[in-house]
Design an enzyme around this catalytic site. Sequence first.
Site, PDB file in Angstrom:
ATOM      1  N   LYS A 201      29.277  -2.549   8.710  1.00 52.29           N
ATOM      2  CA  LYS A 201      28.005  -1.917   9.054  1.00 52.29           C
ATOM      3  C   LYS A 201      27.712  -0.845   8.009  1.00 52.29           C
ATOM      4  CE  LYS A 201      25.613   0.684  12.620  1.00 52.29           C
ATOM      5  NZ  LYS A 201      25.635   1.159  14.005  1.00 52.29           N
ATOM      6  N   LYS A 254      25.875  -6.070   9.013  1.00 53.42           N
ATOM      7  CA  LYS A 254      24.646  -5.402   9.417  1.00 53.42           C
ATOM      8  C   LYS A 254      24.268  -4.338   8.399  1.00 53.42           C
ATOM      9  CE  LYS A 254      23.071  -2.307  13.011  1.00 53.42           C
ATOM     10  NZ  LYS A 254      23.425  -1.558  14.182  1.00 53.42           N
TER      11      LYS A 254
HETATM   12  C1  PBG Z   1      24.265   2.743  16.773  1.00 53.90           C
HETATM   13  C2  PBG Z   1      23.525   1.517  16.401  1.00 53.90           C
HETATM   14  C3  PBG Z   1      22.494   1.474  15.469  1.00 53.90           C
HETATM   15  C4  PBG Z   1      22.011   0.170  15.486  1.00 53.90           C
HETATM   16  C5  PBG Z   1      22.768  -0.558  16.406  1.00 53.90           C
HETATM   17  N1  PBG Z   1      23.719   0.292  16.957  1.00 53.90           N
HETATM   18  C6  PBG Z   1      21.900   2.547  14.657  1.00 53.90           C
HETATM   19  C7  PBG Z   1      22.750   3.466  13.897  1.00 53.90           C
HETATM   20  O1  PBG Z   1      23.897   3.175  13.530  1.00 53.90           O
HETATM   21  O2  PBG Z   1      22.269   4.578  13.635  1.00 53.90           O
HETATM   22  C8  PBG Z   1      20.862  -0.300  14.659  1.00 53.90           C
HETATM   23  C9  PBG Z   1      20.154  -1.515  15.107  1.00 53.90           C
HETATM   24  C10 PBG Z   1      18.833  -1.730  14.469  1.00 53.90           C
HETATM   25  O3  PBG Z   1      18.376  -0.964  13.593  1.00 53.90           O
HETATM   26  O4  PBG Z   1      18.181  -2.701  14.859  1.00 53.90           O
HETATM   27  N2  PBG Z   1      25.610   2.670  16.997  1.00 53.90           N
END
Ligand code: PBG
Length: 328
Positions: A201, A254
């Site tokens: 991520k 992601k």
């Molecule tokens: C937070 C989380 C995020 C997303 C999924 N879980 C945002 C972040 O890490 O700040 C993003 C999903 C999206 O942008 O569609 N744990």
Amino acid sequence: MSDTGSYPFIRGRRLRKSEQIRRMAAEHHLHPEDLIAPLFVMEGQNDKVEIPSMPGYFRYTLDLLMKELEEIASLEIPSVLLFVKVPEEKKDNEGTEALNPEGLMQRSVRKIKKNFPGLVVMTDVALDPYSSYGHDGIVRNGEIVNDESVELLAKMAVSHAEAGADFVAPSDMMDGRIGVMRKALELDGFHHIGIMSYSAKYASVFYGPFRDALDSAPGFGDKKTYQMNPSNVKEAVREALLDQNQGADIVMVKPGLPYLDVVRAVKSAVSVPVSVYNVSGEYAMIKAAAANGWLDEQQAMAEVLISFKRAGADLIATYFAKDMARLL
Ligand code: PBG
């Protein structure tokens, strides 16, 4: 025979001649079962709120969510990924509310599994929606501390399993959390509860609209000490292999579109299914362009989603899940 020498015997256009032939020659296909529908839940009754930076996408109260789920199930989308919006007064640094058996996530899981027993329910495991700092872990002296956060996240995973979740989906990027979480689930008898790990991520600007949806933007700093540097790909493979070896059942990359090479690299390295998250900012880009008449929305969506399959993704979490399933 060289390639140019092969003409006129070899002509690529024979396989592009008609819609039917193009379908026969297609190397990749999308199916409803590839899709995971993310859902935003909020407290209250009989209410839904459109997210301004995600046109056409809503946050639902639990009662209205049931109608939405009927539609999702009727489109043969097998799974949903749940996120909750936590009221400001319930947020603290330790994410106390995350472990509340009567919390919104736990109530949502119970209600969904009761009404849709066959639907695969995945839950987001991270502290940010519960954190007064908007960070994914506990903050001590301005630092997002790892090991203490991991203990808490493991408890959160068990709490979701107790509520009936099929998969927990840790999106926090703390080190070592998959192993600790797997052990905690096993010790509590949740052998059959899967883990879909957000393994690679990235610290991405494309999460902006999501943070609007949950009101979860970090209160200070950014997430670069735990989420990955966009310049790295070997590190993604390393993270995915670590998670696989610690018991992750699915690993995720992601965001999606700017990281197709990462999807391919991870797919080649692991033997568990690979999912990709087509995140909120990717959705917003297509919506904005379409609203201006600059792109055809359906075609842009379909082209992006097939690119994930081509890159090697087995599963795709996308805000276009319903639209795509309808098209199929
Ligand atoms: C937070 C989380 C995020 C997303 C999924 N879980 C945002 C972040 O890490 O700040 C993003 C999903 C999206 O942008 O569609 N744990």
